[in-house]
Design a protein around this motif. Sequence first.
Motif, mmCIF file in Angstrom:
data_model
loop_
_atom_site.group_PDB
_atom_site.id
_atom_site.type_symbol
_atom_site.label_atom_id
_atom_site.label_comp_id
_atom_site.label_asym_id
_atom_site.label_seq_id
_atom_site.Cartn_x
_atom_site.Cartn_y
_atom_site.Cartn_z
ATOM 1 N N PRO A 1 11.440 -3.336 -4.393
ATOM 2 C CA PRO A 1 11.677 -4.349 -5.464
ATOM 3 C C PRO A 1 12.954 -4.526 -5.744
ATOM 4 O O PRO A 1 13.325 -5.837 -6.245
ATOM 5 N N ILE A 2 13.885 -3.835 -5.781
ATOM 6 C CA ILE A 2 15.172 -4.158 -6.223
ATOM 7 C C ILE A 2 15.821 -4.993 -5.282
ATOM 8 O O ILE A 2 16.665 -5.870 -5.659
ATOM 9 N N MET B 1 11.353 7.481 -2.300
ATOM 10 C CA MET B 1 11.650 6.864 -3.619
ATOM 11 C C MET B 1 12.765 5.754 -3.037
ATOM 12 O O MET B 1 12.927 4.612 -3.692
ATOM 13 N N MET B 2 13.391 5.974 -1.794
ATOM 14 C CA MET B 2 14.105 4.947 -1.170
ATOM 15 C C MET B 2 13.431 3.471 -1.060
ATOM 16 O O MET B 2 13.953 2.575 -0.946
ATOM 17 N N ILE B 3 12.195 3.912 -0.543
ATOM 18 C CA ILE B 3 11.091 2.484 -0.348
ATOM 19 C C ILE B 3 10.732 2.119 -1.615
ATOM 20 O O ILE B 3 10.658 0.983 -1.915
ATOM 21 N N LEU C 1 0.859 -1.218 0.038
ATOM 22 C CA LEU C 1 -0.077 0.124 -0.111
ATOM 23 C C LEU C 1 1.054 1.079 -0.060
ATOM 24 O O LEU C 1 0.511 2.348 -0.347
ATOM 25 N N GLN C 2 2.258 1.158 0.648
ATOM 26 C CA GLN C 2 2.996 2.282 0.657
ATOM 27 C C GLN C 2 4.085 2.300 -0.515
ATOM 28 O O GLN C 2 4.495 3.559 -0.595
ATOM 29 N N LEU C 3 4.158 1.506 -1.437
ATOM 30 C CA LEU C 3 5.025 1.710 -2.311
ATOM 31 C C LEU C 3 4.745 2.697 -3.538
ATOM 32 O O LEU C 3 3.454 2.815 -3.862
ATOM 33 N N THR D 1 18.741 -8.432 -5.300
ATOM 34 C CA THR D 1 19.888 -8.412 -4.268
ATOM 35 C C THR D 1 19.937 -9.484 -3.505
ATOM 36 O O THR D 1 20.954 -9.891 -2.994
ATOM 37 N N LEU D 2 18.836 -9.799 -2.792
ATOM 38 C CA LEU D 2 18.686 -10.755 -1.838
ATOM 39 C C LEU D 2 18.854 -12.151 -2.333
ATOM 40 O O LEU D 2 19.497 -13.063 -1.557
ATOM 41 N N ILE D 3 18.650 -12.296 -3.451
ATOM 42 C CA ILE D 3 18.823 -13.684 -4.258
ATOM 43 C C ILE D 3 20.149 -13.882 -4.104
ATOM 44 O O ILE D 3 20.821 -14.731 -4.088
ATOM 45 N N PHE D 4 21.053 -12.435 -4.743
ATOM 46 C CA PHE D 4 22.569 -12.769 -4.839
ATOM 47 C C PHE D 4 22.967 -13.154 -3.240
ATOM 48 O O PHE D 4 23.931 -13.966 -3.000
#
Length: 304
Positions: free
Chosen positions: A288-289, A281-283, A206-208, A293-296
């Motif tokens: 999503p980005i 924007m940081m949120i 809801l906040q994105l 990076t978490l997969i990496f």
Amino acid sequence: MNNLILIFIYIVVGLILQRIKGFPVSKVYKGFNKLVIYYCLPALALFYIPKIHWNNQLLYPIGVAWIGFAGAFILFRFLGKKYGWSKKLTGCLILTAGLGNTSFLGFPIIQALYGDEGMKTAILVDQPGSFVVLSTLGILVATLYSKGGESGGAILKKILLFPPFITFVVACIMNIYNFDFQQWVQSTLQFVGSGVTPLALLSVGLQLRFETRSQHWKFLGLGLLYKLILTPAIIYILYVLVFNQSSKIIEVAIMEAAMAPMITACILASSHGLKPRLSSMMIGFGIPISFVTLIFWYFVVQFV
């Protein structure tokens, strides 16, 4: 795998609800946030912390947020002075890049990847880590880098009266005295705490916000580079290469270090006038980005 799929489903549902005309987005996500902060997180603390067997290795997850925030302060304060950034820009980057979403996103992801054992570590990263840093150093930075000001007494009052902090202290005392609740109470706490996943992820959805017209792209890139790449890299280098640690606790600590920017920290920055659009924007782009990076980082920690 099913839990990971649910994470995306909840966030997508939140994004869809944003687009429904007349839907009270702000009211709903603020309500979800209160439920998570005042009920779910305290319940999780009271359920998991009394069961933790304390040892020196638990200092590693607790140190994640403190190290990450200290690094952000040093880096962005240096860059701010070197390139003549405004105090508000510097303060915004310290807050939004220095603290991770270790509960709203961190708990569901760690639960999906590492189960209940991982949650015991995640609680330590979040409660005495991220939460205490936000409530002390975070408020100090927000105050110093904005025009407003808060007294030391006001800051102390916020910490001492904050429900997750109170339950964290109670849970620690229970652990010290080897006391735990009766089974029916534990089941109730576990049930209430289980609401953190759907409520937190719906709130995130809801906040994105994805703001495309902005002059902050360069600073957004710097902030996300530090939060999503440099912070977990620092923790990895310190814990694995320097201190030669290898365990599931260290894996969870590194994964929590790689989480997207903390929503509450971004709200704190915005409320103090520290570049609200950049905070948003940081949120909006960071979450999503961070899934990429978490997969990496998940593959990296498999070699810990």
